[in-house]
Design a protein around this motif. Sequence first.
Motif, mmCIF file in Angstrom:
data_model
loop_
_atom_site.group_PDB
_atom_site.id
_atom_site.type_symbol
_atom_site.label_atom_id
_atom_site.label_comp_id
_atom_site.label_asym_id
_atom_site.label_seq_id
_atom_site.Cartn_x
_atom_site.Cartn_y
_atom_site.Cartn_z
ATOM 1 N N VAL A 55 0.601 -1.293 -0.167
ATOM 2 C CA VAL A 55 0.014 0.038 0.124
ATOM 3 C C VAL A 55 1.059 1.151 0.105
ATOM 4 C CG1 VAL A 55 -1.795 1.402 1.223
ATOM 5 C CG2 VAL A 55 -1.719 -1.329 1.365
ATOM 6 N N TYR A 56 0.617 2.052 -0.819
ATOM 7 C CA TYR A 56 1.379 3.342 -1.177
ATOM 8 C C TYR A 56 0.505 4.488 -0.999
ATOM 9 C CZ TYR A 56 5.306 0.803 -3.201
ATOM 10 O OH TYR A 56 6.281 -0.134 -3.467
ATOM 11 N N VAL A 57 1.078 5.626 -0.317
ATOM 12 C CA VAL A 57 0.121 6.767 -0.339
ATOM 13 C C VAL A 57 1.032 8.109 -0.748
ATOM 14 C CG1 VAL A 57 -1.485 6.148 1.324
ATOM 15 C CG2 VAL A 57 0.633 7.159 2.221
ATOM 16 N N HIS A 58 0.265 8.988 -0.999
ATOM 17 C CA HIS A 58 1.084 10.329 -1.515
ATOM 18 C C HIS A 58 1.831 10.898 -0.263
ATOM 19 C CE1 HIS A 58 2.023 14.244 -2.824
ATOM 20 N NE2 HIS A 58 1.973 13.853 -4.197
ATOM 21 N N LYS A 59 2.982 11.384 -0.308
ATOM 22 C CA LYS A 59 3.830 11.883 0.704
ATOM 23 C C LYS A 59 3.019 12.951 1.588
ATOM 24 C CE LYS A 59 8.359 11.181 -1.449
ATOM 25 N NZ LYS A 59 9.709 11.922 -2.068
ATOM 26 N N ASP A 60 2.117 13.719 0.942
ATOM 27 C CA ASP A 60 1.368 14.665 1.707
ATOM 28 C C ASP A 60 0.439 14.109 2.555
ATOM 29 O OD1 ASP A 60 2.928 16.676 0.393
ATOM 30 O OD2 ASP A 60 1.292 16.944 -1.265
ATOM 31 N N GLU A 61 0.224 12.956 2.295
ATOM 32 C CA GLU A 61 -1.003 12.146 3.126
ATOM 33 C C GLU A 61 -0.514 11.147 4.374
ATOM 34 O OE1 GLU A 61 -4.333 12.248 -0.142
ATOM 35 O OE2 GLU A 61 -2.850 10.819 -0.171
ATOM 36 N N LEU A 62 0.773 11.198 4.279
ATOM 37 C CA LEU A 62 1.427 10.146 5.023
ATOM 38 C C LEU A 62 1.423 10.077 6.434
ATOM 39 C CD1 LEU A 62 3.540 7.839 5.187
ATOM 40 C CD2 LEU A 62 5.502 9.608 5.507
ATOM 41 N N ASP A 63 1.299 11.235 7.069
ATOM 42 C CA ASP A 63 1.010 11.306 8.445
ATOM 43 C C ASP A 63 -0.504 10.742 8.924
ATOM 44 O OD1 ASP A 63 3.607 12.385 9.089
ATOM 45 O OD2 ASP A 63 2.881 14.422 9.204
ATOM 46 N N THR A 64 -1.335 11.223 8.074
ATOM 47 C CA THR A 64 -2.729 10.731 8.381
ATOM 48 C C THR A 64 -2.894 9.049 7.976
ATOM 49 O OG1 THR A 64 -3.757 12.895 7.968
ATOM 50 C CG2 THR A 64 -5.117 10.947 7.816
ATOM 51 N N ALA A 65 -2.352 8.758 7.052
ATOM 52 C CA ALA A 65 -2.435 7.522 6.627
ATOM 53 C C ALA A 65 -1.709 6.653 7.558
ATOM 54 C CB ALA A 65 -1.829 7.186 5.279
ATOM 55 N N GLN A 66 -0.611 6.904 8.170
ATOM 56 C CA GLN A 66 0.162 6.133 9.108
ATOM 57 C C GLN A 66 -0.766 5.826 10.420
ATOM 58 O OE1 GLN A 66 3.391 4.751 8.373
ATOM 59 N NE2 GLN A 66 2.575 3.538 10.094
ATOM 60 N N LYS A 67 -1.408 6.924 10.926
ATOM 61 C CA LYS A 67 -2.440 6.561 11.892
ATOM 62 C C LYS A 67 -3.160 5.573 11.596
ATOM 63 C CE LYS A 67 -1.809 11.251 13.593
ATOM 64 N NZ LYS A 67 -2.311 12.673 13.438
ATOM 65 N N VAL A 68 -3.721 5.514 10.420
ATOM 66 C CA VAL A 68 -4.500 4.428 10.040
ATOM 67 C C VAL A 68 -4.032 2.893 10.167
ATOM 68 C CG1 VAL A 68 -6.083 3.611 8.066
ATOM 69 C CG2 VAL A 68 -6.126 5.921 8.735
ATOM 70 N N SER A 73 -3.225 -2.425 12.553
ATOM 71 C CA SER A 73 -1.996 -3.200 13.156
ATOM 72 C C SER A 73 -2.363 -3.348 14.575
ATOM 73 C CB SER A 73 -0.813 -2.296 12.819
ATOM 74 O OG SER A 73 -0.595 -2.515 11.480
ATOM 75 N N SER A 74 -2.453 -2.334 15.451
ATOM 76 C CA SER A 74 -2.861 -2.606 16.862
ATOM 77 C C SER A 74 -4.194 -3.520 17.233
ATOM 78 C CB SER A 74 -3.129 -1.247 17.516
ATOM 79 O OG SER A 74 -1.906 -0.516 17.484
ATOM 80 N N GLU A 75 -5.063 -3.325 16.400
ATOM 81 C CA GLU A 75 -6.446 -4.117 16.437
ATOM 82 C C GLU A 75 -5.861 -5.537 16.308
ATOM 83 O OE1 GLU A 75 -9.327 -2.873 14.296
ATOM 84 O OE2 GLU A 75 -9.420 -0.763 14.908
ATOM 85 N N LEU A 76 -5.316 -5.946 15.149
ATOM 86 C CA LEU A 76 -4.726 -7.319 14.643
ATOM 87 C C LEU A 76 -3.917 -7.685 15.962
ATOM 88 C CD1 LEU A 76 -4.124 -6.716 10.837
ATOM 89 C CD2 LEU A 76 -6.045 -7.765 12.047
ATOM 90 N N GLU A 77 -3.057 -6.916 16.287
ATOM 91 C CA GLU A 77 -2.189 -7.635 17.595
ATOM 92 C C GLU A 77 -2.780 -8.091 18.620
ATOM 93 O OE1 GLU A 77 0.746 -4.927 18.438
ATOM 94 O OE2 GLU A 77 1.659 -5.075 16.275
ATOM 95 N N GLU A 78 -3.958 -7.286 18.908
ATOM 96 C CA GLU A 78 -4.790 -7.589 20.061
ATOM 97 C C GLU A 78 -5.809 -8.907 19.924
ATOM 98 O OE1 GLU A 78 -7.306 -4.306 20.944
ATOM 99 O OE2 GLU A 78 -5.724 -2.988 21.480
ATOM 100 N N LEU A 79 -5.963 -9.202 18.552
ATOM 101 C CA LEU A 79 -6.541 -10.463 18.418
ATOM 102 C C LEU A 79 -5.878 -11.568 18.147
ATOM 103 C CD1 LEU A 79 -8.805 -9.090 15.444
ATOM 104 C CD2 LEU A 79 -9.720 -9.539 17.664
ATOM 105 N N GLN A 80 -4.634 -11.497 18.270
ATOM 106 C CA GLN A 80 -3.720 -12.788 18.374
ATOM 107 C C GLN A 80 -3.024 -13.141 19.794
ATOM 108 O OE1 GLN A 80 -0.094 -11.704 15.795
ATOM 109 N NE2 GLN A 80 -1.706 -11.895 13.947
#
Length: 80
Positions: A55-68, A73-80
């Motif tokens: 998954v790639y995003v435009h550099k201008d959207e990186l901060d917001t996308a990284q939060k998603v 990723s945190s939700e998936l870790e909790e399920l394991q």
Amino acid sequence: MTNSNYVKIYTGELIVVQRMVSELEKLDIIPVLKDQTDSGLLPIFGSSNSIFKQVYVHKDELDTAQKVVDAISSELEELQ
């Protein structure tokens, strides 16, 4: 995607990538997906349910996308 305005934020299984795309689109971020399948092997071995996508995003959207990505990723870790 060398020397482009896009940054890779995630590599993983299709089902997780689809969830990320859905969440990113809710924030008006349109990601670019790259398939990691070696298509030359498909005629020999058939398709796989475990297809990895990048998954790639435009550099201008990186901060917001990284939060998603971090939230999912945190939700998936909790399920394991």
